[in-house]
Design a protein around this motif. Structure first.
Motif, PDB file in Angstrom:
ATOM      1  N   HIS A 283      29.529   5.744  42.873  1.00  8.29           N
ATOM      2  CA  HIS A 283      28.316   5.675  42.051  1.00  8.29           C
ATOM      3  C   HIS A 283      28.605   6.216  40.643  1.00  8.29           C
ATOM      4  O   HIS A 283      29.390   7.153  40.472  1.00  8.29           O
ATOM      5  CB  HIS A 283      27.215   6.519  42.711  1.00  8.29           C
ATOM      6  N   PRO A 284      27.978   5.634  39.612  1.00  4.51           N
ATOM      7  CA  PRO A 284      28.203   6.116  38.226  1.00  4.51           C
ATOM      8  C   PRO A 284      27.928   7.601  38.045  1.00  4.51           C
ATOM      9  O   PRO A 284      28.614   8.270  37.270  1.00  4.51           O
ATOM     10  CB  PRO A 284      27.219   5.267  37.412  1.00  4.51           C
ATOM     11  N   VAL A 285      26.924   8.133  38.753  1.00  3.95           N
ATOM     12  CA  VAL A 285      26.625   9.559  38.618  1.00  3.95           C
ATOM     13  C   VAL A 285      27.775  10.395  39.163  1.00  3.95           C
ATOM     14  O   VAL A 285      28.160  11.407  38.561  1.00  3.95           O
ATOM     15  CB  VAL A 285      25.313   9.909  39.366  1.00  3.95           C
ATOM     16  N   TYR A 286      28.343   9.980  40.280  1.00  3.91           N
ATOM     17  CA  TYR A 286      29.448  10.752  40.849  1.00  3.91           C
ATOM     18  C   TYR A 286      30.687  10.659  39.958  1.00  3.91           C
ATOM     19  O   TYR A 286      31.367  11.653  39.712  1.00  3.91           O
ATOM     20  CB  TYR A 286      29.790  10.264  42.254  1.00  3.91           C
TER      21      TYR A 286
ATOM     22  N   VAL B 189      16.149   9.098  28.633  1.00  2.00           N
ATOM     23  CA  VAL B 189      15.825   7.954  29.493  1.00  2.00           C
ATOM     24  C   VAL B 189      17.120   7.267  29.907  1.00  2.00           C
ATOM     25  O   VAL B 189      18.012   7.035  29.077  1.00  2.00           O
ATOM     26  CB  VAL B 189      14.896   6.955  28.773  1.00  2.00           C
ATOM     27  N   PHE B 190      17.243   6.948  31.203  1.00  5.62           N
ATOM     28  CA  PHE B 190      18.410   6.266  31.748  1.00  5.62           C
ATOM     29  C   PHE B 190      17.977   5.031  32.522  1.00  5.62           C
ATOM     30  O   PHE B 190      16.793   4.862  32.849  1.00  5.62           O
ATOM     31  CB  PHE B 190      19.188   7.201  32.685  1.00  5.62           C
ATOM     32  N   GLU B 191      18.930   4.184  32.820  1.00  8.93           N
ATOM     33  CA  GLU B 191      18.641   3.070  33.713  1.00  8.93           C
ATOM     34  C   GLU B 191      18.542   3.592  35.143  1.00  8.93           C
ATOM     35  O   GLU B 191      19.418   4.325  35.607  1.00  8.93           O
ATOM     36  CB  GLU B 191      19.739   2.015  33.622  1.00  8.93           C
ATOM     37  N   LEU B 192      17.483   3.208  35.818  1.00 11.12           N
ATOM     38  CA  LEU B 192      17.251   3.697  37.174  1.00 11.12           C
ATOM     39  C   LEU B 192      18.416   3.382  38.096  1.00 11.12           C
ATOM     40  O   LEU B 192      18.805   4.207  38.936  1.00 11.12           O
ATOM     41  CB  LEU B 192      15.951   3.099  37.734  1.00 11.12           C
ATOM     42  N   LYS B 193      19.021   2.215  37.938  1.00  7.31           N
ATOM     43  CA  LYS B 193      20.096   1.807  38.848  1.00  7.31           C
ATOM     44  C   LYS B 193      21.324   2.701  38.731  1.00  7.31           C
ATOM     45  O   LYS B 193      22.150   2.746  39.638  1.00  7.31           O
ATOM     46  CB  LYS B 193      20.475   0.355  38.592  1.00  7.31           C
ATOM     47  N   ASN B 194      21.450   3.427  37.609  1.00 13.45           N
ATOM     48  CA  ASN B 194      22.608   4.298  37.403  1.00 13.45           C
ATOM     49  C   ASN B 194      22.335   5.735  37.843  1.00 13.45           C
ATOM     50  O   ASN B 194      23.058   6.653  37.462  1.00 13.45           O
ATOM     51  CB  ASN B 194      23.024   4.282  35.933  1.00 13.45           C
ATOM     52  N   THR B 195      21.295   5.957  38.639  1.00 17.02           N
ATOM     53  CA  THR B 195      20.965   7.298  39.128  1.00 17.02           C
ATOM     54  C   THR B 195      20.969   7.313  40.647  1.00 17.02           C
ATOM     55  O   THR B 195      20.725   6.287  41.300  1.00 17.02           O
ATOM     56  CB  THR B 195      19.573   7.745  38.626  1.00 17.02           C
TER      57      THR B 195
ATOM     58  N   ASP C 187       9.470   4.162  35.418  1.00 15.24           N
ATOM     59  CA  ASP C 187       8.680   3.106  34.803  1.00 15.24           C
ATOM     60  C   ASP C 187       9.518   1.831  34.827  1.00 15.24           C
ATOM     61  O   ASP C 187      10.392   1.623  33.970  1.00 15.24           O
ATOM     62  CB  ASP C 187       8.284   3.491  33.375  1.00 15.24           C
ATOM     63  N   GLY C 188       9.266   0.987  35.844  1.00 23.65           N
ATOM     64  CA  GLY C 188      10.079  -0.210  35.993  1.00 23.65           C
ATOM     65  C   GLY C 188      11.509   0.152  36.316  1.00 23.65           C
ATOM     66  O   GLY C 188      11.797   0.791  37.330  1.00 23.65           O
ATOM     67  N   ASP C 189      12.437  -0.227  35.432  1.00 25.07           N
ATOM     68  CA  ASP C 189      13.858   0.073  35.627  1.00 25.07           C
ATOM     69  C   ASP C 189      14.299   1.297  34.844  1.00 25.07           C
ATOM     70  O   ASP C 189      15.495   1.603  34.787  1.00 25.07           O
ATOM     71  CB  ASP C 189      14.714  -1.134  35.204  1.00 25.07           C
ATOM     72  N   SER C 190      13.318   2.008  34.255  1.00 22.53           N
ATOM     73  CA  SER C 190      13.654   3.179  33.439  1.00 22.53           C
ATOM     74  C   SER C 190      13.450   4.475  34.216  1.00 22.53           C
ATOM     75  O   SER C 190      12.499   4.596  34.998  1.00 22.53           O
ATOM     76  CB  SER C 190      12.783   3.212  32.175  1.00 22.53           C
ATOM     77  N   TYR C 191      14.328   5.423  33.967  1.00 25.20           N
ATOM     78  CA  TYR C 191      14.310   6.734  34.630  1.00 25.20           C
ATOM     79  C   TYR C 191      14.237   7.784  33.520  1.00 25.20           C
ATOM     80  O   TYR C 191      15.206   8.061  32.814  1.00 25.20           O
ATOM     81  CB  TYR C 191      15.587   6.889  35.457  1.00 25.20           C
ATOM     82  N   ALA C 192      13.022   8.339  33.310  1.00 29.18           N
ATOM     83  CA  ALA C 192      12.795   9.291  32.216  1.00 29.18           C
ATOM     84  C   ALA C 192      12.754  10.710  32.753  1.00 29.18           C
ATOM     85  O   ALA C 192      12.088  10.974  33.769  1.00 29.18           O
ATOM     86  CB  ALA C 192      11.494   8.962  31.492  1.00 29.18           C
ATOM     87  N   LEU C 193      13.441  11.625  32.069  1.00 25.82           N
ATOM     88  CA  LEU C 193      13.466  13.034  32.477  1.00 25.82           C
ATOM     89  C   LEU C 193      12.234  13.741  31.923  1.00 25.82           C
ATOM     90  O   LEU C 193      12.076  13.868  30.706  1.00 25.82           O
ATOM     91  CB  LEU C 193      14.738  13.724  31.972  1.00 25.82           C
ATOM     92  N   LEU C 194      11.351  14.195  32.821  1.00 25.27           N
ATOM     93  CA  LEU C 194      10.165  14.960  32.399  1.00 25.27           C
ATOM     94  C   LEU C 194      10.484  16.439  32.235  1.00 25.27           C
ATOM     95  O   LEU C 194       9.999  17.103  31.336  1.00 25.27           O
ATOM     96  CB  LEU C 194       9.042  14.813  33.432  1.00 25.27           C
ATOM     97  N   ALA C 195      11.264  16.975  33.167  1.00 21.32           N
ATOM     98  CA  ALA C 195      11.632  18.398  33.127  1.00 21.32           C
ATOM     99  C   ALA C 195      13.016  18.559  33.733  1.00 21.32           C
ATOM    100  O   ALA C 195      13.332  17.943  34.751  1.00 21.32           O
ATOM    101  CB  ALA C 195      10.621  19.250  33.888  1.00 21.32           C
TER     102      ALA C 195
END
Length: 489
Positions: free
Chosen positions: A104-107, A72-78, A51-59
């Motif tokens: 990358h932040p995830v790594y 919910v995380f910032e999309l750019k950090n995924t 949703d926009g810049d948001s990255y929400a975990l559904l499952a």
């Protein structure tokens, strides 16, 4: 063939996950994630909504203290930021060696080495992502089949979410039907799946553009007929039974996979969902039908079925090739050894005598020389068939090589071995379909199990071969049998 079988199995598992009626959408999501982790051999699976810049975990599977549904995380950090921006499948086997990933932040935070993700499309835009990952480096690169499989999974999830959205929209529409007909008209006409209002008699009352496009009929033609006219005859009875149960109030709605005849005179598979609206007096006013084409899914199911049947048939052929003598159509030496090992294992639990015999066709070379190899092959097949039919139910026979056959007699002592071998010898001698009378010589050995004593196949074969040689030397057309213990003494 093994890779094909793996692909068939995992597509079949995905299909079952999608069509199985789960208690909730969340349960279905977890089933799909678990299938994906198994298919890709990765340890983490996530379905997200963007949703926009948001990255929400559904499952999330498995859920833990660091990652769980609802976060919910910032999309750019995924990692999924690239999937969303590039609108395509992204995969990496060793993120630590890739400069696009190792900073990358995830790594940095999670050390996720292997990763594969696909966009989830809903109503022509990227709605979310499906991804699988692991902190382990993936030794084998993600294949084209892997990309196609995760694409199928993402499409399936998209269909489920869209159906859920439509179902929610339908319920909202039904509750507001009497107050706001304009909302109903808008959703009805703009729905991406077929929708219709049907009279209690089955007459189409109202249809949307998606339905006419799916079936190829004009709106006027559909409104001039009823649904029975285009329903496949084999599906009609069940459909009418479900419709009657709905009208009687026994069920609140029903879903049914059935076939409709299109304007091009071809049947297509559809998923029909039916609910109803009643008059104030309780009579059925009209049925509300949602109609989604599942023809591609059914074709995939049929293709999977055909592939499984073809694979099964191929395996049967391969098994026969590996264990059957092509000329005589009886077992070969390899199959005989499997029987023998099985019997020896059984003897460890239930010690009983067992006998092995070698049978050889007498003067077979001269038979070939006199009548030719074609007649010789016919003789071999005839003798093999005669021996097989003469054996007792528990006995086994195989072609051992050339004109020699080997026989296994479970639970048979020395006397029993002699009797059955004599019966076999006489049966061959009585054959009247060959160019001349043919006989066989047989050498047999009986083994009486003893605790702590291990006997090998070569031990029995050596003795049986010795007794066969003795039968040949004594004039042929004879049976010689010995107790292994006596022979060794």
């Amino acid at each position: 063939m093994q890779e094909s079988k793996v692909n068939i199995n995992r597509i079949h598992s995905l299909y079952e996950s999608l069509v199985k009626r789960h208690t909730s959408l969340d349960s279905t999501f977890h089933t799909i994630l678990n299938e994906g982790m198994k298919a890709f051999n990765l340890s983490l699976g996530i379905i997200s909504q963007i949703d926009g810049d948001s990255y929400a975990l559904l499952a999330v599977s498995p859920e833990g203290k660091d990652l769980s549904a609802g976060q919910v995380f910032e999309l750019k950090n995924t990692y999924c930021h690239r999937v969303v921006s590039e609108k395509k499948i992204i995969s990496i086997e060793h993120a630590g060696s890739d400069p696009d990933f190792n900073t990358h932040p995830v790594y940095i935070g999670m050390k996720l080495e292997s990763y594969i993700s696909a966009p989830i499309w809903i109503r022509e835009k990227v709605w979310g992502t499906l991804n699988f990952s692991s902190t382990q480096i993936k030794e084998v690169s993600f294949s084209k089949d892997d990309h196609e499989f995760i694409s199928l999974m993402a499409d399936g999830i998209g269909s489920l979410i869209e159906m859920n959205l439509l179902s929610v929209e339908k319920e909202d529409v039904i509750s507001a039907l009497s107050k706001n007909n304009d909302i109903l008209e808008s959703i009805f006409e703009n729905s991406t799946i077929g929708m219709a209002l049907v009279s209690p008699s089955g007459q189409w009352v109202k249809v949307n553009n998606s339905l006419t496009h799916m079936l190829g009929y004009t709106e006027d033609y559909l409104l001039s007929i009823n649904f029975q006219n285009i329903t496949h005859p084999d599906d009609l009875t069940l459909d009418l039974q479900q419709l009657d149960s709905l009208a009687q109030g026994n069920i609140p709605f029903y879903q049914l996979e059935k076939r409709y005849l299109t304007a091009s005179e071809n049947y297509i598979w559809i998923l029909l969902s039916v609910s109803l609206v009643r008059e104030d007096n309780g009579d059925v006013k009209y049925y509300i039908a949602q109609i989604q084409s599942i023809d591609e899914r059914k074709k995939m199911e049929m293709e999977l079925k055909n592939q499984k049947e073809a694979l099964h048939e191929a395996n049967i052929i391969l098994e026969r090739m590996a264990t059957e003598d092509t000329l005589t159509e009886i077992a070969n030496r390899r199959k005989f050894m499997l029987w023998f090992e099985s019997e020896m294992t059984r003897l460890e639990r239930h010690p009983v005598p067992i006998s092995v015999a070698l049978a050889d066709i007498d003067f077979f070379k001269s038979y070939n020389d006199d009548y030719g190899h074609q007649e010789g092959d016919f003789a071999l097949k005839s003798i093999a068939k005669k021996l097989s039919h003469t054996l007792r139910g528990q006995d086994k026979i195989a072609r051992f090589g050339g004109e020699e056959f080997i026989l296994l007699f479970p639970e048979t002592d020395e006397k029993g071995c002699l009797l059955v071998c004599e019966k076999l010898r006489k049966s061959v001698e009585s054959l009247s379909t060959l160019k001349r009378t043919v006989t066989i010589s047989i050498g047999g050995v009986t083994y009486y199990p003893k605790e702590g004593v291990i006997v090998h196949f070569d031990d029995l074969l050596k003795v049986a071969d010795s007794k066969l040689y003795e039968a040949k030397r004594s004039g042929r057309n004879q049976v010689k049998v010995v107790n292994l213990a006596v022979y060794q003494d």
